[in-house]
Design a protein around this motif. Structure first.
Motif, PDB file in Angstrom:
ATOM      1  N   LYS A 226     -33.943  57.543  43.774  1.00  0.00           N
ATOM      2  CA  LYS A 226     -33.791  57.215  42.345  1.00  0.00           C
ATOM      3  C   LYS A 226     -32.791  56.075  42.125  1.00  0.00           C
ATOM      4  CE  LYS A 226     -34.918  61.433  39.929  1.00  0.00           C
ATOM      5  NZ  LYS A 226     -34.411  62.748  39.596  1.00  0.00           N
ATOM      6  N   ILE A 227     -31.796  55.988  43.003  1.00  0.00           N
ATOM      7  CA  ILE A 227     -30.759  54.972  42.769  1.00  0.00           C
ATOM      8  C   ILE A 227     -30.776  53.840  43.793  1.00  0.00           C
ATOM      9  CG2 ILE A 227     -29.160  56.458  41.493  1.00  0.00           C
ATOM     10  CD1 ILE A 227     -27.619  56.873  44.133  1.00  0.00           C
ATOM     11  N   MET A 228     -31.455  54.066  44.935  1.00  0.00           N
ATOM     12  CA  MET A 228     -31.464  53.052  45.995  1.00  0.00           C
ATOM     13  C   MET A 228     -32.899  52.797  46.451  1.00  0.00           C
ATOM     14  SD  MET A 228     -28.163  54.436  48.147  1.00  0.00           S
ATOM     15  CE  MET A 228     -27.897  52.955  49.104  1.00  0.00           C
ATOM     16  N   PRO A 229     -33.524  51.741  45.970  1.00  0.00           N
ATOM     17  CA  PRO A 229     -34.911  51.470  46.356  1.00  0.00           C
ATOM     18  C   PRO A 229     -35.116  51.389  47.873  1.00  0.00           C
ATOM     19  CG  PRO A 229     -34.225  50.035  44.561  1.00  0.00           C
ATOM     20  CD  PRO A 229     -33.011  50.798  44.978  1.00  0.00           C
ATOM     21  N   VAL A 230     -34.078  51.030  48.607  1.00  0.00           N
ATOM     22  CA  VAL A 230     -34.209  50.942  50.078  1.00  0.00           C
ATOM     23  C   VAL A 230     -34.614  52.289  50.665  1.00  0.00           C
ATOM     24  CG1 VAL A 230     -31.744  51.417  50.566  1.00  0.00           C
ATOM     25  CG2 VAL A 230     -33.074  50.064  52.185  1.00  0.00           C
ATOM     26  N   ALA A 231     -34.284  53.382  49.969  1.00  0.00           N
ATOM     27  CA  ALA A 231     -34.609  54.727  50.469  1.00  0.00           C
ATOM     28  C   ALA A 231     -36.116  54.958  50.468  1.00  0.00           C
ATOM     29  CB  ALA A 231     -33.912  55.786  49.617  1.00  0.00           C
ATOM     30  N   GLU A 232     -36.864  54.194  49.678  1.00  0.00           N
ATOM     31  CA  GLU A 232     -38.316  54.354  49.701  1.00  0.00           C
ATOM     32  C   GLU A 232     -38.894  53.757  50.984  1.00  0.00           C
ATOM     33  OE1 GLU A 232     -39.562  52.736  45.950  1.00  0.00           O
ATOM     34  OE2 GLU A 232     -38.314  54.224  44.944  1.00  0.00           O
ATOM     35  N   THR A 233     -38.272  52.731  51.487  1.00  0.00           N
ATOM     36  CA  THR A 233     -38.725  52.142  52.759  1.00  0.00           C
ATOM     37  C   THR A 233     -38.226  52.962  53.941  1.00  0.00           C
ATOM     38  OG1 THR A 233     -38.394  50.024  51.659  1.00  0.00           O
ATOM     39  CG2 THR A 233     -38.869  49.952  54.019  1.00  0.00           C
ATOM     40  N   PHE A 234     -36.967  53.325  53.888  1.00  0.00           N
ATOM     41  CA  PHE A 234     -36.359  54.057  55.001  1.00  0.00           C
ATOM     42  C   PHE A 234     -35.920  55.430  54.490  1.00  0.00           C
ATOM     43  CE2 PHE A 234     -35.407  49.491  55.813  1.00  0.00           C
ATOM     44  CZ  PHE A 234     -36.261  49.337  56.902  1.00  0.00           C
ATOM     45  N   GLY A 235     -36.774  56.426  54.743  1.00  0.00           N
ATOM     46  CA  GLY A 235     -36.524  57.780  54.234  1.00  0.00           C
ATOM     47  C   GLY A 235     -35.307  58.422  54.890  1.00  0.00           C
ATOM     48  N   LEU A 236     -34.798  59.447  54.238  1.00  0.00           N
ATOM     49  CA  LEU A 236     -33.531  60.050  54.645  1.00  0.00           C
ATOM     50  C   LEU A 236     -33.614  60.734  56.019  1.00  0.00           C
ATOM     51  CD1 LEU A 236     -30.656  60.370  53.652  1.00  0.00           C
ATOM     52  CD2 LEU A 236     -31.339  62.419  52.407  1.00  0.00           C
ATOM     53  N   THR A 237     -34.760  61.362  56.314  1.00  0.00           N
ATOM     54  CA  THR A 237     -34.837  62.092  57.589  1.00  0.00           C
ATOM     55  C   THR A 237     -34.686  61.127  58.770  1.00  0.00           C
ATOM     56  OG1 THR A 237     -36.382  63.560  56.485  1.00  0.00           O
ATOM     57  CG2 THR A 237     -36.263  63.737  58.877  1.00  0.00           C
ATOM     58  N   LYS A 238     -35.468  60.049  58.742  1.00  0.00           N
ATOM     59  CA  LYS A 238     -35.397  59.068  59.839  1.00  0.00           C
ATOM     60  C   LYS A 238     -34.039  58.370  59.847  1.00  0.00           C
ATOM     61  CE  LYS A 238     -39.525  58.785  61.940  1.00  0.00           C
ATOM     62  NZ  LYS A 238     -40.720  58.834  61.169  1.00  0.00           N
ATOM     63  N   LEU A 239     -33.520  58.128  58.657  1.00  0.00           N
ATOM     64  CA  LEU A 239     -32.217  57.462  58.562  1.00  0.00           C
ATOM     65  C   LEU A 239     -31.132  58.317  59.231  1.00  0.00           C
ATOM     66  CD1 LEU A 239     -30.216  55.361  57.476  1.00  0.00           C
ATOM     67  CD2 LEU A 239     -30.315  56.488  55.245  1.00  0.00           C
TER      68      LEU A 239
END
Ligand code: SF4
Length: 343
Positions: A226-239
């Motif tokens: 919702k606040i960081m569009p980069v999270a749509e490219t790089f999801g939290l699990t893989k990150l």
């Protein structure tokens, strides 16, 4: 002929430049010392070079440090510098004194492409990547002004995503840490990313001794996106897998930056989700109250809320620091000054 700016050349590049004009490579080492250790920007004063060599260098090169457009000092000692690059693009640097630490927060890009919704720099978009000289130039300006002890540590937390300017950032780190130059310990340099997963792994494998910080700001994929569009490219699990890989490969503790936004990520559920997310990773969590940016909807939580969040988190995670916002009276939030100057 346009003279190249030699500030930002690495040691191997300086050695090559000297060889290209028929000199021995050790002349490159001497030049490195002049530029970065002595911060001598006038070839004619480089006294261990022959007169001919000094004139040849001056014919081919210039030494162009960053040009300051504006600076402001906060009541709390935080000082912000706005530089104007030779093509008119802005760059910000902030010096933050805090007890015996003096942190220099530097930029890796002018503007930023990642458009985090709480960030003034994000509203500018990417203007361009900085060169190694423009990155190192930020340290040099501050040392020129305050001497060799001007800062104790360096963080890539100014404008831009350093891992989007990966090669240049590592080149700049090479210059900063060279014992014949700026002599900053790699362990005193933190590269802070918004979460460019593949480059975190690449950085882990690069052998650099710099520290890693991840701007997390939310502990679930939905909230983060919702606040960081980069999270749509790089999801939290893989990150998080990449961050774990980084911690294991480098045997270093990772820092998680968590800005608290009033009513968004500051509840007991957020505490639990955050503690769960970082479980098993050697880490430190920095809690920071949001510095409000005019025109953006996020609000700063109360000081009590910030303290409460830190207290709730601490027994659940190994190390928590609650950082005060600094420089609120001088638009010290990332990109605020540049955004204001461009409107
Ligand atoms: S918070 Fe960092 S990554 Fe996000 S837009 Fe601002 S400068 Fe870019």
């Amino acid at each position: 002929m346009q003279r190249q700016n030699i500030l930002g050349y690495t040691l191997p590049q300086l050695e090559q430049a000297m060889q290209a004009i028929g000199e021995k490579p050790y002349r490159g080492r001497q030049l490195h010392k002049w530029l970065y250790l002595s911060r001598q920007y006038d070839f004619s004063l480089m006294t261990d070079f022959t007169k001919e060599l000094r004139s040849r260098l001056a014919e081919l090169y210039q030494v162009a440090p960053l040009e300051l457009e504006y600076s402001a000092k906060s009541k709390d000692g935080t000082e912000k510098f706005l530089f104007r690059l030779n093509d008119g693009r802005p760059v910000e640097t902030v010096l933050i004194p805090d007890d015996d630490r003096r942190t220099l927060c530097i930029s890796s890009q002018s503007g930023c492409p990642l458009a985090c919704s709480f960030c003034a720099t994000g509203t500018l978009g990417l203007l361009r990547n900085l060169t190694a000289g423009e990155i190192v130039g930020q340290l040099m300006y501050v040392r020129d002004k305050y001497g060799d002890d001007a800062f104790t540590n360096v963080v890539f937390m100014g404008m831009g995503e350093p891992l989007h300017n990966y090669d240049t950032v590592l080149e700049a780190v090479g210059i900063m840490t060279n014992p014949l130059g700026l002599k900053v310990s790699a362990r005193k340099i933190t590269i802070s990313t918004s979460g460019v997963t593949p480059k975190i792994k690449k950085l882990a494998d690069s052998g650099t001794k710099t520290r890693l910080a991840l701007s997390l700001h939310a502990a679930t994929q939905v909230k983060r996106a919702k606040i960081m569009p980069v999270a749509e490219t790089f999801g939290l699990t893989k990150l998080m897998e990449a961050v774990r890989y980084y911690a294991e490969t480098t045997e270093q503790r990772v820092t998680f930056e968590y800005i608290l936004f009033d009513g968004f990520n500051d509840t007991m559920d957020d505490v639990r989700a955050l503690a769960e997310l970082v479980r098993g990773i050697p880490c430190k969590i920095n809690i920071l109250a949001y510095n409000e940016v005019p025109g953006l909807s996020f609000k700063r939580p109360s000081d009590e809320k910030v303290d409460w969040f830190g207290r709730m988190l601490f027994p659940r995670t190994p190390a928590v620091t609650v950082r005060k916002s600094r420089g609120r009276d001088i638009d010290a939030a990332c990109g605020q000054l540049a955004a204001r100057k461009m409107t």
